[in-house]
Scaffold this motif. Structure first.
Motif, PDB file in Angstrom:
ATOM      1  N   ALA A 184      28.988  49.507 -61.228  1.00  0.00           N
ATOM      2  CA  ALA A 184      28.335  50.493 -62.093  1.00  0.00           C
ATOM      3  C   ALA A 184      27.655  49.806 -63.274  1.00  0.00           C
ATOM      4  O   ALA A 184      28.270  49.573 -64.316  1.00  0.00           O
ATOM      5  N   VAL A 185      26.395  49.449 -63.087  1.00  0.00           N
ATOM      6  CA  VAL A 185      25.585  48.930 -64.193  1.00  0.00           C
ATOM      7  C   VAL A 185      24.310  49.759 -64.274  1.00  0.00           C
ATOM      8  O   VAL A 185      23.896  50.383 -63.297  1.00  0.00           O
ATOM      9  N   MET A 186      23.688  49.733 -65.434  1.00  0.00           N
ATOM     10  CA  MET A 186      22.449  50.480 -65.623  1.00  0.00           C
ATOM     11  C   MET A 186      21.337  49.853 -64.778  1.00  0.00           C
ATOM     12  O   MET A 186      21.324  48.630 -64.562  1.00  0.00           O
ATOM     13  N   PRO A 187      20.384  50.672 -64.292  1.00  0.00           N
ATOM     14  CA  PRO A 187      19.260  50.121 -63.516  1.00  0.00           C
ATOM     15  C   PRO A 187      18.531  49.002 -64.246  1.00  0.00           C
ATOM     16  O   PRO A 187      18.100  48.024 -63.632  1.00  0.00           O
ATOM     17  N   ARG A 188      18.406  49.131 -65.569  1.00  0.00           N
ATOM     18  CA  ARG A 188      17.746  48.075 -66.345  1.00  0.00           C
ATOM     19  C   ARG A 188      18.468  46.755 -66.192  1.00  0.00           C
ATOM     20  O   ARG A 188      17.835  45.698 -66.012  1.00  0.00           O
ATOM     21  N   ARG A 190      20.484  45.838 -63.721  1.00  0.00           N
ATOM     22  CA  ARG A 190      20.382  45.339 -62.343  1.00  0.00           C
ATOM     23  C   ARG A 190      19.024  44.656 -62.133  1.00  0.00           C
ATOM     24  O   ARG A 190      18.943  43.589 -61.531  1.00  0.00           O
ATOM     25  N   ASP A 191      17.962  45.271 -62.635  1.00  0.00           N
ATOM     26  CA  ASP A 191      16.639  44.666 -62.503  1.00  0.00           C
ATOM     27  C   ASP A 191      16.563  43.344 -63.260  1.00  0.00           C
ATOM     28  O   ASP A 191      15.938  42.377 -62.794  1.00  0.00           O
ATOM     29  N   GLU A 192      17.173  43.311 -64.441  1.00  0.00           N
ATOM     30  CA  GLU A 192      17.191  42.084 -65.230  1.00  0.00           C
ATOM     31  C   GLU A 192      17.921  40.976 -64.474  1.00  0.00           C
ATOM     32  O   GLU A 192      17.466  39.826 -64.428  1.00  0.00           O
ATOM     33  N   PHE A 193      19.044  41.318 -63.838  1.00  0.00           N
ATOM     34  CA  PHE A 193      19.819  40.336 -63.097  1.00  0.00           C
ATOM     35  C   PHE A 193      19.030  39.818 -61.889  1.00  0.00           C
ATOM     36  O   PHE A 193      19.030  38.617 -61.609  1.00  0.00           O
ATOM     37  N   ARG A 194      18.353  40.717 -61.202  1.00  0.00           N
ATOM     38  CA  ARG A 194      17.494  40.289 -60.084  1.00  0.00           C
ATOM     39  C   ARG A 194      16.447  39.290 -60.574  1.00  0.00           C
ATOM     40  O   ARG A 194      16.150  38.291 -59.920  1.00  0.00           O
ATOM     41  N   GLY A 195      15.852  39.596 -61.731  1.00  0.00           N
ATOM     42  CA  GLY A 195      14.842  38.701 -62.287  1.00  0.00           C
ATOM     43  C   GLY A 195      15.414  37.335 -62.628  1.00  0.00           C
ATOM     44  O   GLY A 195      14.756  36.300 -62.400  1.00  0.00           O
ATOM     45  N   LEU A 196      16.633  37.301 -63.159  1.00  0.00           N
ATOM     46  CA  LEU A 196      17.282  36.024 -63.470  1.00  0.00           C
ATOM     47  C   LEU A 196      17.502  35.200 -62.208  1.00  0.00           C
ATOM     48  O   LEU A 196      17.314  33.980 -62.210  1.00  0.00           O
ATOM     49  N   LEU A 197      17.894  35.877 -61.133  1.00  0.00           N
ATOM     50  CA  LEU A 197      18.105  35.172 -59.867  1.00  0.00           C
ATOM     51  C   LEU A 197      16.787  34.635 -59.317  1.00  0.00           C
ATOM     52  O   LEU A 197      16.725  33.501 -58.828  1.00  0.00           O
ATOM     53  N   ARG A 198      15.725  35.441 -59.392  1.00  0.00           N
ATOM     54  CA  ARG A 198      14.419  34.972 -58.925  1.00  0.00           C
ATOM     55  C   ARG A 198      13.950  33.774 -59.743  1.00  0.00           C
ATOM     56  O   ARG A 198      13.393  32.810 -59.204  1.00  0.00           O
ATOM     57  N   GLY A 199      14.182  33.835 -61.040  1.00  0.00           N
ATOM     58  CA  GLY A 199      13.761  32.738 -61.902  1.00  0.00           C
ATOM     59  C   GLY A 199      14.470  31.436 -61.593  1.00  0.00           C
ATOM     60  O   GLY A 199      13.917  30.344 -61.803  1.00  0.00           O
ATOM     61  N   ALA A 200      15.706  31.539 -61.079  1.00  0.00           N
ATOM     62  CA  ALA A 200      16.472  30.339 -60.747  1.00  0.00           C
ATOM     63  C   ALA A 200      16.180  29.843 -59.329  1.00  0.00           C
ATOM     64  O   ALA A 200      16.707  28.813 -58.925  1.00  0.00           O
TER      65      ALA A 200
END
Length: 214
Positions: A184-188, A190-200
């Motif tokens: 249970a995390v906010m959509p914001r 989750r999107d931020e975490f996806r972006g961090l993974l893409r950046g790495a």
């Protein structure tokens, strides 16, 4: 990892006694499960007790302590599997129980356990890595999770090979947990975490290339 620093000295001592009692109770429940002469109703009661225990606040520190025990103290290792699964479930469902000051300590404890179980059992390692990945999804303050994990698990160079199974497991489950909507995390976030993974991504690809060359 310990939550008791938030308590008074008297409560702190009581918490340590409770944790000790709870750890022995968990081990006793597993002894009942594994006893070929145990009555069915006793095995059922042990199973129910373990399920209820996972929902308690004491489960955080008791599970962490169980993972530190050597295999010979926990029978066939079922308690280690239970402890790893418990921490993963607590992070997934009961994250709000933890004060923010304890997040980094929990992360570091999980990573230390993951290194310890890097050679197996695989089921324990997988559950610990899932717990770390779920924690990373929750923990906004850990903004450079993947680069920090790569740095931690590739140094010192003499230990990098022994840590490699753990690092590869972590890099596998991190994107999977980004899509785990049971967390249970906010959509914001989750999107931020996806972006961090893409950046790495480039750093991960470079690491995998180095592994293939070895």
């Amino acid at each position: 990892f310990c939550l008791s620093y938030t308590l008074s000295p008297q409560s702190n001592a009581a918490a340590h006694r409770l944790d000790s009692l709870s750890m022995e109770s968990v081990l006793e429940a597993f002894r009942v499960q594994q006893d070929p002469q145990a009555r069915p109703e006793h095995i059922r009661d042990a199973n129910l007790w373990l399920e209820r225990f996972q929902s308690t606040t004491e489960a955080w520190t008791v599970a962490d302590g169980l993972l530190s025990l050597p295999a010979e103290q926990v029978g066939n290792g079922s308690a280690h599997v239970f402890a790893a699964q418990t921490l993963r479930a607590k992070i997934q469902y009961d994250w709000a129980e933890l004060p923010p000051q304890s997040h980094a300590a929990l992360r570091d404890s999980l990573l230390a356990h993951a290194v310890r179980y890097s050679a197996g059992p695989q089921v324990v390692l997988t559950q610990l890595c899932l717990a770390v990945a779920t924690l990373a999804l929750h923990m906004e303050a850990w903004g450079q999770a993947v680069p920090e994990l790569i740095g931690r698990f590739t140094s010192p160079p003499a230990e990098a090979l022994s840590k490699l199974p753990c690092l590869l497991e972590l890099l596998t489950v991190m994107p999977e947990e980004a899509e785990n909507f049971k967390v249970a995390v906010m959509p914001r976030r989750r999107d931020e975490f996806r972006g961090l993974l893409r950046g790495a991504g480039p750093q991960v690809v470079a690491l995998l290339g180095q592994v293939q060359e070895q």
